[in-house]
Design a protein around this motif. Sequence first.
Motif, PDB file in Angstrom:
ATOM      1  N   GLU A 240       0.822  -1.219   0.000  1.00 17.61           N
ATOM      2  CA  GLU A 240       0.000   0.000   0.000  1.00 17.61           C
ATOM      3  C   GLU A 240       0.851   1.263   0.000  1.00 17.61           C
ATOM      4  O   GLU A 240       0.498   2.242  -0.651  1.00 17.61           O
ATOM      5  N   ALA A 241       1.974   1.249   0.706  1.00 13.38           N
ATOM      6  CA  ALA A 241       2.834   2.435   0.780  1.00 13.38           C
ATOM      7  C   ALA A 241       3.356   2.823  -0.604  1.00 13.38           C
ATOM      8  O   ALA A 241       3.450   4.003  -0.930  1.00 13.38           O
ATOM      9  N   ALA A 242       3.676   1.825  -1.417  1.00 17.15           N
ATOM     10  CA  ALA A 242       4.204   2.085  -2.760  1.00 17.15           C
ATOM     11  C   ALA A 242       3.093   2.174  -3.803  1.00 17.15           C
ATOM     12  O   ALA A 242       3.348   2.560  -4.943  1.00 17.15           O
ATOM     13  N   GLY A 243       1.861   1.799  -3.419  1.00 17.98           N
ATOM     14  CA  GLY A 243       0.750   1.834  -4.372  1.00 17.98           C
ATOM     15  C   GLY A 243       0.839   0.742  -5.413  1.00 17.98           C
ATOM     16  O   GLY A 243       0.410   0.933  -6.553  1.00 17.98           O
ATOM     17  N   LYS A 244       1.391  -0.436  -5.010  1.00 19.36           N
ATOM     18  CA  LYS A 244       1.615  -1.512  -5.970  1.00 19.36           C
ATOM     19  C   LYS A 244       1.070  -2.848  -5.468  1.00 19.36           C
ATOM     20  O   LYS A 244       0.922  -3.061  -4.264  1.00 19.36           O
ATOM     21  N   MET A 245       0.814  -3.737  -6.423  1.00 15.87           N
ATOM     22  CA  MET A 245       0.325  -5.068  -6.131  1.00 15.87           C
ATOM     23  C   MET A 245       1.049  -6.058  -7.043  1.00 15.87           C
ATOM     24  O   MET A 245       1.240  -5.788  -8.228  1.00 15.87           O
ATOM     25  N   THR A 246       1.431  -7.199  -6.482  1.00 16.00           N
ATOM     26  CA  THR A 246       2.056  -8.259  -7.263  1.00 16.00           C
ATOM     27  C   THR A 246       1.010  -9.324  -7.539  1.00 16.00           C
ATOM     28  O   THR A 246       0.316  -9.763  -6.611  1.00 16.00           O
ATOM     29  N   ILE A 247       0.893  -9.724  -8.805  1.00 16.19           N
ATOM     30  CA  ILE A 247      -0.111 -10.704  -9.209  1.00 16.19           C
ATOM     31  C   ILE A 247       0.547 -11.769 -10.087  1.00 16.19           C
ATOM     32  O   ILE A 247       1.277 -11.445 -11.024  1.00 16.19           O
ATOM     33  N   LYS A 248       0.273 -13.034  -9.753  1.00 15.20           N
ATOM     34  CA  LYS A 248       0.652 -14.145 -10.622  1.00 15.20           C
ATOM     35  C   LYS A 248      -0.523 -14.306 -11.585  1.00 15.20           C
ATOM     36  O   LYS A 248      -1.629 -14.623 -11.159  1.00 15.20           O
TER      37      LYS A 248
END
Length: 100
Positions: free
Chosen positions: A39-47
Motif C-alpha cells: 500500500e505504501a508504494a501503491g503496488k500489487m504483485t499478481i501471478k
Amino acid sequence: MRKLILATSCFIALSALLPAAPAHAQALPVSGTVTKIDEAAGKMTIKHGPIKKMDMEGMTMVFRAQAPDMLKRVKVGDNVRFDVDKVNGQMTLTGIEKVK
C-alpha cells in the motif's frame, strides 16, 4: 447534406435502443492470484495468465494501482480478474475484482 443529417439522426436514435454490453464482459479480461500488496508504494504483485492485449505470457509481476482503493478491495491469496494498461510507461491496474 440533408441525407447525411437524416442518416446520422437515425443512427443515433437506433443506438439508444440497443442494449449496452455488460461492463465486466470485456473490462476485466485477465485472471490471476494476488501474491503481495504494498500500500505504501501503491503496488500489487499478481501471478497472472496471459495478457493478450499486451502480448504477454503468464508470469508474476508488479503492477501500479491506478487508484489507492484498489489495494484494499483484495488481499494476498485472492483469485482476481483484472485489466491493465500502460500509463506513463508503467503497467497499471485499471480495474480489479475478487472472484470465487
